[in-house]
Design a protein around this motif. Structure first.
Motif, PDB file in Angstrom:
ATOM      1  N   GLN A  48      41.813   1.304   1.105  1.00  0.00           N
ATOM      2  CA  GLN A  48      41.937   2.017   2.384  1.00  0.00           C
ATOM      3  C   GLN A  48      41.449   3.478   2.229  1.00  0.00           C
ATOM      4  N   VAL A  58      31.991   2.330  12.870  1.00  0.00           N
ATOM      5  CA  VAL A  58      33.147   2.166  11.979  1.00  0.00           C
ATOM      6  C   VAL A  58      33.832   0.830  12.264  1.00  0.00           C
ATOM      7  N   TYR A 104      35.618  -2.474   3.689  1.00  0.00           N
ATOM      8  CA  TYR A 104      36.920  -2.607   3.040  1.00  0.00           C
ATOM      9  C   TYR A 104      36.870  -3.641   1.917  1.00  0.00           C
ATOM     10  N   ARG A 105      36.210  -4.749   2.171  1.00  0.00           N
ATOM     11  CA  ARG A 105      36.143  -5.791   1.136  1.00  0.00           C
ATOM     12  C   ARG A 105      35.371  -5.298  -0.086  1.00  0.00           C
ATOM     13  N   GLN A 122      38.059   5.228   3.987  1.00  0.00           N
ATOM     14  CA  GLN A 122      38.160   6.451   4.805  1.00  0.00           C
ATOM     15  C   GLN A 122      37.228   7.531   4.267  1.00  0.00           C
ATOM     16  N   ARG A 148      38.219 -15.055  -3.183  1.00  0.00           N
ATOM     17  CA  ARG A 148      39.237 -14.215  -2.551  1.00  0.00           C
ATOM     18  C   ARG A 148      38.729 -12.798  -2.284  1.00  0.00           C
ATOM     19  N   LEU A 149      37.741 -12.363  -3.066  1.00  0.00           N
ATOM     20  CA  LEU A 149      37.185 -11.024  -2.819  1.00  0.00           C
ATOM     21  C   LEU A 149      36.641 -10.899  -1.400  1.00  0.00           C
ATOM     22  N   GLY A 150      36.113 -12.002  -0.894  1.00  0.00           N
ATOM     23  CA  GLY A 150      35.484 -11.967   0.427  1.00  0.00           C
ATOM     24  C   GLY A 150      36.445 -12.185   1.574  1.00  0.00           C
ATOM     25  N   GLY A 170      45.240  -0.208  11.320  1.00  0.00           N
ATOM     26  CA  GLY A 170      44.999   1.183  11.747  1.00  0.00           C
ATOM     27  C   GLY A 170      43.865   1.871  11.027  1.00  0.00           C
ATOM     28  N   LEU A 171      43.081   1.154  10.231  1.00  0.00           N
ATOM     29  CA  LEU A 171      42.055   1.806   9.412  1.00  0.00           C
ATOM     30  C   LEU A 171      41.047   2.582  10.255  1.00  0.00           C
ATOM     31  N   VAL A 172      40.548   1.924  11.305  1.00  0.00           N
ATOM     32  CA  VAL A 172      39.513   2.582  12.117  1.00  0.00           C
ATOM     33  C   VAL A 172      40.066   3.859  12.744  1.00  0.00           C
ATOM     34  N   ASP A 173      41.272   3.782  13.270  1.00  0.00           N
ATOM     35  CA  ASP A 173      41.861   4.970  13.890  1.00  0.00           C
ATOM     36  C   ASP A 173      42.018   6.094  12.866  1.00  0.00           C
ATOM     37  N   GLU A 174      42.453   5.737  11.676  1.00  0.00           N
ATOM     38  CA  GLU A 174      42.636   6.771  10.650  1.00  0.00           C
ATOM     39  C   GLU A 174      41.293   7.403  10.272  1.00  0.00           C
ATOM     40  N   VAL A 175      40.262   6.558  10.164  1.00  0.00           N
ATOM     41  CA  VAL A 175      38.934   7.088   9.858  1.00  0.00           C
ATOM     42  C   VAL A 175      38.494   8.064  10.939  1.00  0.00           C
ATOM     43  N   MET A 176      38.691   7.670  12.196  1.00  0.00           N
ATOM     44  CA  MET A 176      38.166   8.498  13.278  1.00  0.00           C
ATOM     45  C   MET A 176      38.948   9.796  13.434  1.00  0.00           C
ATOM     46  N   ARG A 223      39.992  11.539  10.986  1.00  0.00           N
ATOM     47  CA  ARG A 223      39.380  12.418   9.985  1.00  0.00           C
ATOM     48  C   ARG A 223      37.976  12.849  10.417  1.00  0.00           C
ATOM     49  N   ALA A 239      39.515 -10.309   1.822  1.00  0.00           N
ATOM     50  CA  ALA A 239      40.441  -9.181   1.998  1.00  0.00           C
ATOM     51  C   ALA A 239      40.253  -8.578   3.381  1.00  0.00           C
ATOM     52  N   GLU A 240      41.344  -8.230   4.019  1.00  0.00           N
ATOM     53  CA  GLU A 240      41.282  -7.662   5.369  1.00  0.00           C
ATOM     54  C   GLU A 240      41.913  -6.273   5.380  1.00  0.00           C
ATOM     55  N   PRO A 241      41.263  -5.308   6.063  1.00  0.00           N
ATOM     56  CA  PRO A 241      41.849  -3.963   6.126  1.00  0.00           C
ATOM     57  C   PRO A 241      43.067  -3.932   7.040  1.00  0.00           C
ATOM     58  N   ALA A 242      43.882  -2.924   6.850  1.00  0.00           N
ATOM     59  CA  ALA A 242      45.034  -2.733   7.725  1.00  0.00           C
ATOM     60  C   ALA A 242      44.550  -2.413   9.141  1.00  0.00           C
ATOM     61  N   GLU A 252      42.901  -3.493  -3.741  1.00  0.00           N
ATOM     62  CA  GLU A 252      43.318  -3.324  -2.346  1.00  0.00           C
ATOM     63  C   GLU A 252      44.208  -2.111  -2.141  1.00  0.00           C
ATOM     64  N   TYR A 260      29.998 -10.640  -3.447  1.00  0.00           N
ATOM     65  CA  TYR A 260      31.121 -11.515  -3.100  1.00  0.00           C
ATOM     66  C   TYR A 260      32.114 -10.852  -2.148  1.00  0.00           C
ATOM     67  N   GLY A 261      32.283  -9.528  -2.276  1.00  0.00           N
ATOM     68  CA  GLY A 261      33.226  -8.837  -1.400  1.00  0.00           C
ATOM     69  C   GLY A 261      32.631  -8.591  -0.035  1.00  0.00           C
TER      70      GLY A 261
END
Lengths: 180, 689
Positions: free
Chosen positions: A50, A29, A37-38, A54, B17-19, B26-32, B34, B21-24, A46, A142-143
């Motif tokens: 998230q 993960v 995510y991208r 998940q 710009r599509l490439g 806490g994403l990994v923690d939230e995934v785990m 679940r 984007a950055e996740p927040a 966006e 591209y993402g």
């Protein structure tokens, strides 16, 4: 060329995750969350990415025991993310998507010198009007930054088909932006 | 000076710009969180399914034998000795009962050897060969699984029923140490073919939970004939009473070599009775996806959605399968946006469409289309401060409209068809919802069932009772519902319409607030298929093949094993068929299936009363038998008893009615597989004969 000197470690992690090792899955993960995510952001935006990521990782965890070829983990995961994004699009095709229409852009947003927020919103709105399949192929390339060959692998289609789909998606996007 | 960009520059800038984007963080923690929660749930649930399936198999298999033998007198002359000629495979042992026949007569006798054919599955796995190596018929084989094996009861060649020590055949379902088949061979012998250990003293696995907490709705998955049109997603499906009509949607390649993205065929109709399809004529409007469709009882109405170019259209269309013709519908009084929901409400079609109203507000436009006048009547628009989603339900009296939002609490409204003001009446505030229905929620006859996904990733169902204007939470589903609303069978709600695959469907029984699983779809996984309830089966068609983007043209049908049964107190059960309640082996009510008129008409009761016959057993569909008592000599009635083990079924003749099934009434016994007619052999003991 980029050498993947950590390939064995990578595969070992997938093997351990496949056998039910939650900690190994967490490693996966962490490794793949940014590209996932991208890709999700490209498909659903966006604000929803998230949730989609998940959902996709949860589905991957439930299904990883059935993954036959650990070498194919990455395209397999991207496929799940793409399908989760597509599902989210269908589920949310009610009210939420409408707010992405160009007409909803706040005209008070300052110009950034590159055509302005209005122009950027116009492209985003045109992108949202693309079919889910077109969004996915653009998002993968591209993402998530996948090569055409990798895109073809994810989609389960020949490379030529992936190329033509990407070209068609870009043509549709440019035509829409040009016509706007 | 940087000039304004052209279209190509703007697109390139966007793609770049599509490439980035950055996740927040806490994403990994939230995934785990679940994932770990899901893993804990999965481990705790695994046993429920295993145990429930094993016990169901056991009960059905044991029930056959029990029914055939329970009322017999013991025959002390019967001998039960292993056959010396048997050659069991490793880890397989065979008990044959020489000289004792299974309940078939007139078949040739001869020594046979049984073995397990690993290439087959289930009872078909049992193969019999005679002394010359020639295959021998296996008339039937009942599979069972359990821990210890009591002595079976069988039937002797003279036709008398015998029971060793007066005990029934019984496999204790405390674990799966023992696996085998009760086999009736073409040599007219009854055998018990066993795999595994037979160890009565072994301690059952302590982790096996009680099996009654999550039952499995028994049934069979059937592969439907491939449709003559391209497979698709985002289409609609309606059931007309004889056909499932699928229309519109986004087509896609069926295989990796299929280069088509969409074909020109709008839709097709599938008749389950003949397993055949027919192609619909072209509709008078563009092919749509993500539209709404309803069946009015005479026509299929379609409206809303988007064209394959994602353009909006105003009007809709109506298809009449009787004349196989289409007609156009007038445009409603507001422009559709592709974000509509619709329900058929008595004699009119209620459609609701949501649009942004500025400053984060949402406006719901609604109108009613009446086929008799071919016109639309608008409702006043409802402006909400915020709404992210909405869904509808028709209760028979009013249309319930539910909304959810991340900014404000969920809300509910009622649109009454009898209200001259056509106003939106607020109803009791629902609990916090995240609506997953694609349009309409399920109405059970007394409640609206609403599936909602929680922020934790779990799903739940809440129910609204309009007579009380109140909400209740349903029992927690055993696993995720997969989004979407449910399909109502008349008694049960089958979830899994949204992203859930064919193998992840869950059944909710609102009368008992209980959940059931559905057997695995034999490895078939289809996402976003449509599902309709077609009188006695669930039809699934379309969707993506597994995790791919392939859209195969095939579908599957799940045919639940008809769960017939009878509550002892149900005095209104009669042979002309009214409400029949189903009980599982523990005596718990599990569902209701009302026999059709055709099924009831097929029962031949002419034998009853003749020659003193006072009981009758006849085939009742492929997997059930109907048992009927008539008013023969004596004051005969019968009572169903659940055995002390909680898993066997006993039909006990009683001299007085009491709480028994009275004379002239019957019971339908259902089995987990098809029963050849020649296998049915049911005998009764009325106390004297």
């Amino acid at each position: 060329v980029r050498l993947d000197i950590r390939r064995e470690d990578r595969l070992d992690t997938v093997v351990r995750a496949r056998s039910g090792d939650v900690d190994a899955f967490e490693e996966l993960v962490r490794r793949h969350a940014p590209s996932a995510y991208r890709l999700a952001a490209a498909i659903v935006g966006e604000s929803r990415a998230q949730d989609v990521v998940q959902d996709a990782f949860l589905r991957a965890w439930r299904a990883i025991r059935g993954l036959r070829d650990v070498e194919l983990f990455e395209p397999w995961l991207h496929r799940i993310v793409a399908n989760s994004g597509r599902s989210a699009l269908r589920a949310d095709r009610r009210v939420r998507e409408i707010a992405l229409d160009a007409s909803a852009v706040d005209p008070a947003t300052p110009d950034d010198g590159f055509g302005g927020a209005e122009a950027r919103a116009m492209v985003e709105a045109a992108f949202r009007r693309l079919s889910p399949d077109h969004r996915v192929v653009i998002g993968l390339h591209y993402g998530a930054g996948l090569s055409i060959g990798e895109v073809a692998e994810v989609l389960g289609v020949p490379v030529g088909t992936a190329k033509s789909r990407l070209a068609a998606a870009l043509a549709a996007l440019r035509a829409d932006v040009g016509a706007t | 000076v940087i000039g304004r960009q052209g279209p190509r520059d703007r697109v390139d800038d966007f793609l770049e710009r599509l490439g980035t984007a950055e996740p927040a963080a806490g994403l990994v923690d939230e995934v785990m969180i679940r994932v770990r929660s899901d893993e804990r749930t999965r481990r705790s649930r695994r046993w429920w399914f295993v145990a429930a399936a094993a016990i169901l198999t056991l009960v059905l298999g044991a029930g056959v034998v029990w029914i055939g033998t329970r009322t017999a007198e013991p025959n002390p002359t019967a001998t039960l000795e292993p056959s010396p000629g048997s050659t069991p495979a490793p880890s397989l042992f065979l008990r044959t009962f020489d000289g004792i026949s299974c309940p078939q007569a007139g078949l040739p006798r001869g020594p046979v050897t049984f073995r397990i054919d690993p290439a087959a599955a289930g009872p078909d796995q049992v193969v019999a060969v005679d002394a010359n190596g020639e295959p021998h018929d296996v008339i039937w084989a009942v599979e069972f699984r359990g821990g210890t094996l009591a002595d079976p009861v069988v039937r002797d060649p003279a036709g008398e029923i015998v029971a060793r020590d007066g005990e029934p055949f019984l496999v204790t379902p405390d674990d799966d140490r023992l696996h085998g088949y009760l086999v009736c061979s073409g040599s007219n012998n009854l055998y018990v073919l066993l795999e595994g250990r037979e160890d009565p003293d072994a301690t059952p696995s302590p982790s096996a939970p009680p099996a009654t907490d999550l039952g499995i709705l028994p049934g069979t998955w059937i592969t439907m004939a491939d449709a003559p049109i391209q497979g698709r997603t985002d289409h609609t499906a309606v059931w007309t009473g004889t056909e499932m009509i699928v229309w519109g949607g986004v087509g896609g390649p069926a295989t990796n070599d299929d280069q088509r993205t969409s074909d020109g065929s709008d839709g097709a109709a599938y008749a389950p009775a003949t397993d055949t399809w027919r192609v619909l004529p072209e509709a008078p409007i563009s092919r749509l996806h993500s539209h709404s469709a309803v069946w009015t009882g005479r026509e299929m109405l379609i409206w809303g959605g988007l064209t394959l170019d994602n353009a909006r259209v105003g009007g809709g269309a109506a298809y009449d399968p009787t004349s196989n013709t289409w007609r156009g519908l007038p445009a409603p009084p507001f422009a559709p946006t592709g974000t509509q929901a619709a329900v058929w409400a008595r004699d009119q079609w209620i459609v609701v469409d949501g649009v942004p109203a500025g400053n984060g507000a949402t406006q719901l436009n609604a109108a009613a289309y009446r086929p008799d006048s071919n016109g639309w009547d608008p409702f006043p628009a409802l402006v909400l401060s915020s709404a992210d989603a909405f869904s509808l339900a028709w209760t028979g009296q009013e249309v319930i409209v539910l909304t959810d939002s991340i900014a404000v609490p969920s809300a509910g409204y009622s649109l009454s068809l009898g209200d001259p003001e056509r106003s939106w009446r607020p109803i009791a505030a629902p609990p916090s919802l995240r609506i997953t229905a694609q349009g309409a929620e399920t109405w059970t006859g007394t409640e609206v069932l609403v599936a909602s996904s929680l922020a934790s990733g779990e799903d739940r169902v809440v129910a609204y009772d309009p007579s009380k204007d109140g909400w209740r939470g349903a029992a927690s589903p055993p696993f995720g519902l997969g989004g979407g609303s449910s399909t109502w069978t008349g008694t049960l709600a089958i979830f899994g319409l949204g992203t859930g695959g064919m193998d992840r469907r869950t059944v909710y029984d609102p009368t008992r607030d209980a959940w059931f699983g559905i057997p695995d779809a034999e490895g078939i996984h289809r996402e976003s298929a449509t599902q309709v309830w077609a009188d006695d089966r669930l039809l699934l068609w379309g969707g993506f093949e597994g995790e791919s983007i392939l859209r195969p043209p095939g579908g599957r049908a799940f045919v639940p094993t008809a769960l017939y049964g009878l509550a002892a107190q149900a005095s209104d059960v009669a042979i002309n068929g009214v409400r029949v309640e189903a009980v599982d082996a523990s005596g718990t009510l599990t569902g209701v299936r009302t026999p059709t008129a055709a099924e009831m008409d097929a029962i031949d009761t002419s034998q009853l009363g003749a020659d003193g016959i006072n009981a009758l057993a006849v085939p009742f569909g492929p997997r059930a038998i109907f048992v009927y008592w008539s008013g023969g000599p004596g004051d005969l009635a019968a009572r169903i008893e659940i055995g002390a083990d909680g898993r066997s079924i006993d039909l006990v003749a009683v001299p007085t009615h009491g709480d028994a099934i009275p004379l002239g009434h019957g019971v339908i016994l259902t089995f987990g597989r098809e029963i050849p007619a020649r296998e049915i052999d049911l005998s009764f003991w009325d106390g004297t004969r």
